[in-house]
Design a protein around this motif. Structure first.
Motif, PDB file in Angstrom:
ATOM      1  N   LEU A 118       0.757  -0.972  -0.155  1.00 63.96           N
ATOM      2  CA  LEU A 118      -0.065   0.122  -0.015  1.00 63.96           C
ATOM      3  C   LEU A 118       0.993   1.256  -0.068  1.00 63.96           C
ATOM      4  CD1 LEU A 118      -2.656  -0.818   2.451  1.00 63.96           C
ATOM      5  CD2 LEU A 118      -3.147  -0.607   0.118  1.00 63.96           C
ATOM      6  N   GLY A 119       2.105   1.220   0.684  1.00 63.68           N
ATOM      7  CA  GLY A 119       2.789   2.522   0.757  1.00 63.68           C
ATOM      8  C   GLY A 119       3.339   2.648  -0.669  1.00 63.68           C
ATOM      9  N   ALA A 120       3.982   1.580  -0.966  1.00 65.22           N
ATOM     10  CA  ALA A 120       4.392   1.693  -2.413  1.00 65.22           C
ATOM     11  C   ALA A 120       3.588   2.350  -3.424  1.00 65.22           C
ATOM     12  CB  ALA A 120       5.264   0.444  -2.722  1.00 65.22           C
ATOM     13  N   ARG A 121       2.450   1.787  -3.389  1.00 62.55           N
ATOM     14  CA  ARG A 121       1.487   2.370  -4.443  1.00 62.55           C
ATOM     15  C   ARG A 121       0.889   3.661  -4.105  1.00 62.55           C
ATOM     16  NH1 ARG A 121      -3.612  -1.358  -3.601  1.00 62.55           N
ATOM     17  NH2 ARG A 121      -4.419  -0.274  -5.297  1.00 62.55           N
ATOM     18  N   LEU A 122       1.086   4.098  -3.032  1.00 63.63           N
ATOM     19  CA  LEU A 122       0.658   5.438  -2.551  1.00 63.63           C
ATOM     20  C   LEU A 122       1.991   6.649  -2.958  1.00 63.63           C
ATOM     21  CD1 LEU A 122      -1.184   4.817   0.717  1.00 63.63           C
ATOM     22  CD2 LEU A 122      -2.130   5.985  -1.333  1.00 63.63           C
ATOM     23  N   LYS A 123       3.025   5.943  -2.540  1.00 62.99           N
ATOM     24  CA  LYS A 123       4.282   6.803  -3.142  1.00 62.99           C
ATOM     25  C   LYS A 123       4.115   7.069  -4.695  1.00 62.99           C
ATOM     26  CE  LYS A 123       9.298   6.828  -2.778  1.00 62.99           C
ATOM     27  NZ  LYS A 123      10.627   5.935  -2.815  1.00 62.99           N
ATOM     28  N   LEU A 124       3.762   6.095  -5.391  1.00 69.31           N
ATOM     29  CA  LEU A 124       3.754   6.271  -7.053  1.00 69.31           C
ATOM     30  C   LEU A 124       2.727   7.575  -7.356  1.00 69.31           C
ATOM     31  CD1 LEU A 124       4.482   5.135  -9.734  1.00 69.31           C
ATOM     32  CD2 LEU A 124       2.164   3.928  -9.514  1.00 69.31           C
ATOM     33  N   VAL A 125       1.819   7.711  -6.429  1.00 67.21           N
ATOM     34  CA  VAL A 125       0.918   8.631  -6.840  1.00 67.21           C
ATOM     35  C   VAL A 125       1.184   9.957  -6.081  1.00 67.21           C
ATOM     36  CG1 VAL A 125      -0.687   7.294  -7.926  1.00 67.21           C
ATOM     37  CG2 VAL A 125      -1.089   7.702  -5.627  1.00 67.21           C
ATOM     38  N   GLY A 126       1.979  10.021  -5.200  1.00 69.01           N
ATOM     39  CA  GLY A 126       2.421  11.306  -4.498  1.00 69.01           C
ATOM     40  C   GLY A 126       1.741  11.440  -3.239  1.00 69.01           C
ATOM     41  N   VAL A 127       1.227  10.255  -2.556  1.00 68.07           N
ATOM     42  CA  VAL A 127       0.554  10.729  -1.419  1.00 68.07           C
ATOM     43  C   VAL A 127       1.209  10.126  -0.193  1.00 68.07           C
ATOM     44  CG1 VAL A 127      -1.652   9.817  -0.336  1.00 68.07           C
ATOM     45  CG2 VAL A 127      -1.761  10.405  -2.866  1.00 68.07           C
ATOM     46  N   GLY A 128       2.110   8.951  -0.337  1.00 72.57           N
ATOM     47  CA  GLY A 128       2.901   8.536   0.564  1.00 72.57           C
ATOM     48  C   GLY A 128       4.450   8.478   0.593  1.00 72.57           C
ATOM     49  N   ASP A 129       5.152   8.288   1.315  1.00 72.16           N
ATOM     50  CA  ASP A 129       6.562   7.996   1.075  1.00 72.16           C
ATOM     51  C   ASP A 129       7.170   7.007   1.975  1.00 72.16           C
ATOM     52  OD1 ASP A 129       6.781   9.089   3.573  1.00 72.16           O
ATOM     53  OD2 ASP A 129       7.029  11.186   3.077  1.00 72.16           O
ATOM     54  N   GLN A 130       8.449   6.700   2.097  1.00 70.24           N
ATOM     55  CA  GLN A 130       9.130   5.879   2.933  1.00 70.24           C
ATOM     56  C   GLN A 130       8.687   5.553   4.238  1.00 70.24           C
ATOM     57  OE1 GLN A 130      12.591   4.305   1.018  1.00 70.24           O
ATOM     58  NE2 GLN A 130      13.640   3.770   2.795  1.00 70.24           N
TER      59      GLN A 130
END
Length: 243
Positions: A161-173
């Protein structure tokens, strides 16, 4: 223009460098934008002549209902994801889709997608990549349910989920805001809510991740990845392959 930075554009751009024509056609996908409240069923299992949607804001889930009233969540949909894409290609929808939070989503008809594919083959390739990526995630979820221990299952799923959100600029590491309840996680991971609580506590006590007050925090990202065997290659989001 807003569509140039939309989650869908960011997601598809991870595979294809989109042209001006591609972007113009993507903008048309957002013409029928609607708001739905938490709990609203956008698509019902068994429904015919369904529309599909593109999620712009919020979280949704796709699920199957069992005869005894139980529910298996197949996946969670995040900004940039299609909702019910198969529903406009199949005669009958094979799953339901429900809003978890208040969401904004654009209704897309089969004619919209087929016209865009005819006009822009590269865009069609990008959407095929997105659908193939979704299939790869379902395969990984099957491995989760069948072969991983409960703590590995939980850690792997939250990292995904974190990786998917990072792709669209919502989450990070470091982590991400997460509206899911323990019941959502239970229905997705084949665990009871009590077991979910126990597993989250175990991961927190090991210093790997914390899920509290609507936020997932990766306390030791590298060690968590190694512990659960999380490899992002199946997400295929390391940069455009087609330019």
């Amino acid at each position: 223009m807003p569509h140039l930075q939309s989650p869908l554009t960011r997601k598809l751009s991870a595979f294809v460098a989109l042209s001006g024509t591609d972007l113009d056609l993507l903008a048309r996908f957002h013409q029928r934008r609607r708001t739905f409240l938490s709990g609203h069923a956008l698509i019902h299992e068994g429904q015919t002549n369904s529309a599909a949607f593109i999620l712009a804001e919020g979280w949704a889930c796709s699920y199957k209902m069992l005869p005894d009233g139980g529910r298996q969540i197949v996946d969670f949909q995040l900004p940039g994801d299609f909702l019910g894409l198969r529903s406009i290609l199949f005669r009958t929808s094979d799953h339901g889709v429900e809003a978890i939070t208040r969401i904004e989503a654009s209704e897309v008809l089969a004619s919209d997608i087929l016209d865009a594919f005819a006009r822009a083959p590269r865009l069609a390739t990008a959407v095929l990549w997105a659908a193939s990526r979704d299939e790869a995630m379902v395969v990984e979820h099957l491995v989760n349910l069948g072969r991983r221990s409960a703590d590995e299952r939980m850690g792997h799923f939250l990292l995904e989920l974190g990786a998917r959100l990072k792709l669209v600029g919502v989450g990070d590491q470091t982590g991400f805001d997460c509206p899911l309840t323990q019941y959502h996680l239970a229905d997705a991971l084949g665990l009871s809510a009590v077991h979910v609580n126990r597993v989250l506590r175990q991961l927190r006590e090991e210093g790997l991740l914390t899920f509290q007050k609507g936020r997932v925090t990766f306390d030791d990202f590298a060690r968590l990845r190694e512990r659960v065997g999380f490899d992002t290659s199946y997400l295929d989001q390391e940069g455009p392959l087609l330019r």
